[in-house]
Design an enzyme around this catalytic site. Structure first.
Site, PDB file in Angstrom:
ATOM      1  NE  ARG A 141      15.347  39.880  45.677  1.00 30.66           N
ATOM      2  CZ  ARG A 141      14.450  40.673  46.244  1.00 30.66           C
ATOM      3  NH1 ARG A 141      14.151  41.821  45.667  1.00 30.66           N
ATOM      4  NH2 ARG A 141      13.869  40.314  47.352  1.00 30.66           N
ATOM      5  CE  LYS A 194      35.460  29.046  37.906  1.00 27.92           C
ATOM      6  NZ  LYS A 194      36.525  28.043  38.099  1.00 27.92           N
ATOM      7  CD  GLU A 239      46.621  31.120  37.296  1.00 22.56           C
ATOM      8  OE1 GLU A 239      46.156  30.432  36.358  1.00 22.56           O
ATOM      9  OE2 GLU A 239      46.361  30.906  38.497  1.00 22.56           O
ATOM     10  CE  LYS A 266      39.033  32.552  33.129  1.00 19.02           C
ATOM     11  NZ  LYS A 266      39.404  32.756  34.501  1.00 19.02           N
ATOM     12  CD  GLU A 304      35.483  24.785  36.808  1.00 18.03           C
ATOM     13  OE1 GLU A 304      35.801  25.979  36.820  1.00 18.03           O
ATOM     14  OE2 GLU A 304      35.899  23.957  37.604  1.00 18.03           O
ATOM     15  NE  ARG A 321      35.539  29.346  34.173  1.00 19.28           N
ATOM     16  CZ  ARG A 321      34.980  30.509  34.421  1.00 19.28           C
ATOM     17  NH1 ARG A 321      33.763  30.763  33.951  1.00 19.28           N
ATOM     18  NH2 ARG A 321      35.601  31.435  35.126  1.00 19.28           N
ATOM     19  CG  ASN A 364      40.247  24.275  37.790  1.00 25.87           C
ATOM     20  OD1 ASN A 364      40.320  25.465  38.035  1.00 25.87           O
ATOM     21  ND2 ASN A 364      39.094  23.638  37.665  1.00 25.87           N
ATOM     22  CG  HIS A 385      44.525  25.954  39.664  1.00 23.36           C
ATOM     23  ND1 HIS A 385      45.308  26.097  38.536  1.00 23.36           N
ATOM     24  CD2 HIS A 385      44.185  27.214  40.019  1.00 23.36           C
ATOM     25  CE1 HIS A 385      45.411  27.380  38.229  1.00 23.36           C
ATOM     26  NE2 HIS A 385      44.741  28.076  39.108  1.00 23.36           N
ATOM     27  CG  HIS A 424      43.413  25.059  45.028  1.00 21.51           C
ATOM     28  ND1 HIS A 424      42.345  24.803  44.194  1.00 21.51           N
ATOM     29  CD2 HIS A 424      43.735  26.358  44.820  1.00 21.51           C
ATOM     30  CE1 HIS A 424      42.044  25.894  43.516  1.00 21.51           C
ATOM     31  NE2 HIS A 424      42.864  26.849  43.876  1.00 21.51           N
ATOM     32  CG  HIS A 442      46.633  31.223  43.229  1.00 24.71           C
ATOM     33  ND1 HIS A 442      46.060  30.028  43.601  1.00 24.71           N
ATOM     34  CD2 HIS A 442      46.269  31.426  41.938  1.00 24.71           C
ATOM     35  CE1 HIS A 442      45.370  29.542  42.580  1.00 24.71           C
ATOM     36  NE2 HIS A 442      45.474  30.359  41.562  1.00 24.71           N
TER      37      HIS A 442
HETATM   38  N1  GLY Z   1      40.503  30.537  37.215  1.00 26.81           N
HETATM   39  C1  GLY Z   1      39.794  29.443  36.673  1.00 26.81           C
HETATM   40  C2  GLY Z   1      38.514  29.828  36.018  1.00 26.81           C
HETATM   41  O1  GLY Z   1      38.218  30.993  35.883  1.00 26.81           O
HETATM   42  O2  GLY Z   1      37.767  28.967  35.636  1.00 26.81           O
END
Ligand code: GLY
Length: 381
Positions: A130, A152, A194, A239, A249, A253, A257, A260, A264, A278
């Site tokens: 858990r 994430k 990035e 960040k 997000e 946040r 992207n 992206h 993507h 990527h």
């Molecule tokens: N890589 C995008 C984020 O962490 O929100």
């Protein structure tokens, strides 16, 4: 590793998230000092290291020995290197290994590797018993500046990338810049996309600094740890600010992207893997996001040209590949992928657009013909 490198002080970037706050340590020789950095967040002298078949031969033994010297027992699992390991079968295998090793609630999971390992190990940690704590030890530029920070985690499914996962913040991030020496140049450049993203989305001064310093920072001959460390620290600070303001997000946040949505779509069309990394997809995507912004009248055209010129100058791609596994790539194919983006809201794709370099904003109001014209021009260019 030289004695002087192990003595260089690390820079510490704080991620302020209340009870889930943590530090990112950036500097040289940190793998050899990992035990001392980790001890304050360990509740038992026991860790379970998750790494991959590329990283294990380089660092696993030395890293485990460093921990053993400090009395920290380390079990481990090695997963095959590559995006294909971010799936349900590998997750299950990993969880079974952790349980077979009798991991307890107090056992710290350590992700030693790039973005795939961080996402997979972080997800496993978030559901094991858990939820147990984990530490990120990112070994690629991309994971040092982006994926290891912010919590994430997740895996890919047949329906797309990162569609199953959790928000689970690490207890600590250890970014040793010495490990970047073993990174192939193509991977380093993909990570640089990035880094550049943080300048483009919110920091024009950082972007200008990158324009002046990226060549020296990335060149094999002149690669400078001080420049790299400054770029990584500035990226992590950006960040950390964004994640602290919007952990899950709900708003700001999503600026992370930038590039992206296009990226993507390109990755989906090219197939995830070596054809298009990527970071390379993000480089093309950021260029397209600025070109779209200029075409919509939001952003001066010279800013869009400046973005493309710098990314191309460091050696990153800025134009979509004309051919993929299904043959010629068309605007319609890429737009079809975009309409499946997981960031859809009420059926509309959210784009990150820009008013200028260093000033990005979210828009769900991009007319399809303008998008198509941007893609068609880029595919012809
Ligand atoms: N890589 C995008 C984020 O962490 O929100």
């Amino acid at each position: 590793m030289t004695a002087s490198s192990t003595q260089s002080p690390a820079t510490v970037v704080a991620v302020p998230l209340g009870a889930r706050s943590y530090d990112i340590h950036v500097g040289r020789g940190l793998l050899t000092r990992a035990a001392a950095l980790m001890t304050p967040v360990l509740s038992q002298k026991r860790v379970f290291i998750v790494t991959d078949s590329n990283v294990a031969p380089l660092y696993l033994e030395a890293f485990s020995q460093t921990l053993a010297k400090a009395g920290i027992r380390a079990d481990h699992a090695i997963v095959p290197a590559g995006e294909a390991s971010k799936d349900f079968p590998h997750l299950q295998h990993l969880l079974d290994s952790m349980l077979a090793a009798k991991c307890e609630r107090g056992t710290m999971i350590v992700a030693l590797g790039g973005g795939v390992i961080g996402d997979l190990a972080g997800f496993a940690a978030s559901v094991l018993l858990r939820g147990v704590d984990f530490i990120q030890v990112p070994t690629t530029l991309l994971s040092q500046v982006d994926s290891s920070v912010g919590g994430k985690t997740g895996i890919n499914t047949g329906a797309g990338k990162n569609l199953v996962g959790t928000f689970h913040q690490p207890r600590l991030v250890i970014a040793d810049t010495d490990v970047l020496a073993s990174l192939p140049r193509r991977e380093l450049l993909a990570g640089y996309a990035e880094v550049a993203k943080y300048g483009l989305l919110g920091d024009a001064k950082f972007w200008a600094w990158l324009e002046d310093n990226a060549a020296a920072m990335l060149s094999t001959d002149t690669r400078s740890h001080d420049l790299l460390r400054r770029a990584i620290v500035t990226s992590c600070e950006a960040k950390a600010r964004i994640v602290a303001a919007d952990e899950k997000e709900g708003g700001v946040r999503a600026l992370l992207n930038l590039g992206h949505t296009f990226g993507h779509a390109l990755e989906a069309e090219m197939g995830y893997g070596d054809r298009l990394l990527h970071g390379e997809a993000v480089s093309i995507g950021m260029t397209l996001a600025f070109e779209l912004s200029a075409r919509l009248g939001h952003c001066p055209a010279p800013d869009a040209s400046r973005v493309a010129a710098h990314l191309a100058a460091v050696g990153l791609p800025t134009r979509p590949p004309r051919n993929g596994p299904r043959g010629a790539v068309t605007a319609a194919m890429l737009m079809a992928h975009m309409s499946q983006d997981k960031k859809m809201k009420d059926g509309a794709v959210t784009f990150v657009l820009a008013r200028r370099i260093g000033d990005a904003f979210l828009s769900r109001d991009v007319p399809a013909p303008t998008l198509e014209a941007t893609l068609t021009a880029a595919l012809a260019g």
